[in-house]
Design a protein around this motif. Structure first.
Motif, mmCIF file in Angstrom:
data_model
loop_
_atom_site.group_PDB
_atom_site.id
_atom_site.type_symbol
_atom_site.label_atom_id
_atom_site.label_comp_id
_atom_site.label_asym_id
_atom_site.label_seq_id
_atom_site.Cartn_x
_atom_site.Cartn_y
_atom_site.Cartn_z
ATOM 1 N N PRO A 74 0.840 -1.202 0.000
ATOM 2 C CA PRO A 74 0.000 0.000 0.000
ATOM 3 C C PRO A 74 0.875 1.253 0.000
ATOM 4 O O PRO A 74 2.040 1.185 0.405
ATOM 5 N N PRO B 103 2.965 6.344 3.473
ATOM 6 C CA PRO B 103 4.151 7.221 3.427
ATOM 7 C C PRO B 103 5.078 6.986 4.612
ATOM 8 O O PRO B 103 4.633 6.628 5.702
ATOM 9 N N THR B 104 6.361 7.199 4.398
ATOM 10 C CA THR B 104 7.337 7.188 5.487
ATOM 11 C C THR B 104 6.976 8.312 6.455
ATOM 12 O O THR B 104 6.720 9.443 6.023
ATOM 13 N N GLU C 238 14.122 6.400 -6.108
ATOM 14 C CA GLU C 238 13.226 5.891 -5.062
ATOM 15 C C GLU C 238 12.344 4.805 -5.673
ATOM 16 O O GLU C 238 11.613 5.035 -6.640
ATOM 17 N N GLY D 297 9.301 2.865 -5.631
ATOM 18 C CA GLY D 297 7.970 2.978 -5.047
ATOM 19 C C GLY D 297 7.889 4.290 -4.284
ATOM 20 O O GLY D 297 8.027 4.323 -3.067
ATOM 21 N N GLU E 80 6.775 4.790 -9.471
ATOM 22 C CA GLU E 80 5.550 4.459 -8.733
ATOM 23 C C GLU E 80 4.515 3.902 -9.711
ATOM 24 O O GLU E 80 4.258 4.528 -10.740
ATOM 25 N N ASP F 257 7.207 0.229 -13.440
ATOM 26 C CA ASP F 257 7.639 -0.808 -12.492
ATOM 27 C C ASP F 257 9.121 -0.606 -12.199
ATOM 28 O O ASP F 257 9.949 -0.616 -13.119
ATOM 29 N N PHE F 258 9.467 -0.437 -10.921
ATOM 30 C CA PHE F 258 10.880 -0.152 -10.619
ATOM 31 C C PHE F 258 11.798 -1.336 -10.935
ATOM 32 O O PHE F 258 13.003 -1.167 -11.053
ATOM 33 N N TYR G 287 10.928 1.751 0.734
ATOM 34 C CA TYR G 287 10.110 1.343 1.874
ATOM 35 C C TYR G 287 9.053 0.416 1.276
ATOM 36 O O TYR G 287 8.045 0.885 0.730
HETATM 37 C C1 LIG Z 1 5.031 1.685 1.554
HETATM 38 S S1 LIG Z 1 4.895 2.716 0.117
HETATM 39 C C2 LIG Z 1 6.249 3.828 0.357
HETATM 40 C C3 LIG Z 1 6.074 5.147 -0.354
HETATM 41 C C4 LIG Z 1 7.293 6.090 -0.255
HETATM 42 N N1 LIG Z 1 8.489 5.407 -0.713
HETATM 43 C C5 LIG Z 1 7.534 6.586 1.142
HETATM 44 O O1 LIG Z 1 8.430 6.045 1.794
HETATM 45 O O2 LIG Z 1 6.821 7.497 1.597
HETATM 46 C C6 LIG Z 1 5.474 1.622 -1.184
HETATM 47 C C7 LIG Z 1 5.103 2.066 -2.584
HETATM 48 O O3 LIG Z 1 5.782 1.225 -3.532
HETATM 49 C C8 LIG Z 1 4.956 1.091 -4.670
HETATM 50 N N2 LIG Z 1 5.414 -0.084 -5.427
HETATM 51 C C9 LIG Z 1 5.467 -1.368 -4.987
HETATM 52 N N3 LIG Z 1 5.965 -2.178 -5.946
HETATM 53 C C10 LIG Z 1 6.244 -1.369 -7.013
HETATM 54 C C11 LIG Z 1 6.834 -1.619 -8.289
HETATM 55 N N4 LIG Z 1 7.205 -2.845 -8.669
HETATM 56 N N5 LIG Z 1 7.037 -0.557 -9.121
HETATM 57 C C12 LIG Z 1 6.671 0.715 -8.730
HETATM 58 N N6 LIG Z 1 6.121 0.990 -7.531
HETATM 59 C C13 LIG Z 1 5.905 -0.031 -6.678
HETATM 60 C C14 LIG Z 1 3.564 0.953 -4.096
HETATM 61 O O4 LIG Z 1 2.583 1.302 -5.026
HETATM 62 C C15 LIG Z 1 3.627 1.939 -2.913
HETATM 63 O O5 LIG Z 1 3.137 3.208 -3.261
#
Ligand SMILES: C[S@@+](CC[C@H](N)C(=O)[O-])C[C@H]1O[C@@H](n2cnc3c(N)ncnc32)[C@H](O)[C@@H]1O
Length: 182
Positions: A28, A31-32, A58, A60, A83, A110-111, A125
């Motif tokens: 989900p 946010p950090t 970063e 995600g 993202e 997709d990262f 995160y």
């Molecule tokens: C827990 S949140 C952290 C958000 C931000 N990094 C922060 O620390 O505030 C993880 C995010 O990673 C994204 N995510 C997960 N797998 C991903 C992927 N393969 N490619 C891009 N985004 C991805 C999710 O959609 C989510 O918004």
């Protein structure tokens, strides 16, 4: 349809999209927290490794808060937030329109497909299950000497350069690694 019904339908659609992408990515867009973000920032060096201004990536980037903080702290490095979840991605893009930051960009990609060969720092995160394929991806794609900063979940089989716990209610661990393999 009344204005109220339209607003409710719109809110449900937005929530539905967030839930859909959370299930699809397994993470989900939480946010950090400010406390963990401060702890992460304090672990980072004044100057990032590498001869050139390597990128900061970063994985995600959620709503964009961490990426904005990194872009302000390291104005000479390009910062890219990857993202997939469309609503957080759209919010971070909108934020960029309101608060332009020349070295910051958000990609709805997709990262796992990101090119990390020029990166000086990767930050994430995510969820424990994601850390396993991610460790493999970083071993293959990240240059030696690059830093990796992880909130809460460690990279399996990587030895951290440093680990601290944030002063939040969970004592969230933060891990700093240096890529260092053949
Ligand atoms: C827990 S949140 C952290 C958000 C931000 N990094 C922060 O620390 O505030 C993880 C995010 O990673 C994204 N995510 C997960 N797998 C991903 C992927 N393969 N490619 C891009 N985004 C991805 C999710 O959609 C989510 O918004």
């Amino acid at each position: 349809m009344t204005a109220e019904l339209t607003a409710v339908a719109l809110a449900l659609a937005l929530i539905g999209l967030i839930v859909f992408w959370s299930l699809k990515t397994g993470s989900p867009p939480t946010p950090t927290s400010p406390s963990v973000r401060r702890t992460m920032m304090a672990l980072l060096p004044e100057r990032l490794p590498g001869h050139h201004n390597g990128s900061i990536v970063e994985l995600g980037s959620g709503w964009g808060g961490v990426a904005f903080a990194l872009a302000k702290r390291y104005p000479l490095h390009p910062v890219i937030g990857y993202e997939l979840s469309i609503i957080p991605w759209a919010v971070s893009r909108a934020r960029l329109l309101v608060q332009p930051q020349a070295n910051l960009n958000f990609r709805k990609t997709d990262f796992m497909r990101a090119n990390l060969t020029e990166s000086a720092l990767v930050i994430c995160y995510l969820m424990p299950e994601t850390m396993v394929p991610l460790a493999d991806r970083l071993e293959r794609g990240l240059p030696n000497g690059a830093l990796v900063l992880c909130n809460t979940f460690a990279l399996p089989n990587w030895r951290a350069l440093d680990q601290v716990n944030a002063p939040d209610m969970y004592s969230s661990p933060v891990y700093l690694y240096e890529k260092n393999s053949p």
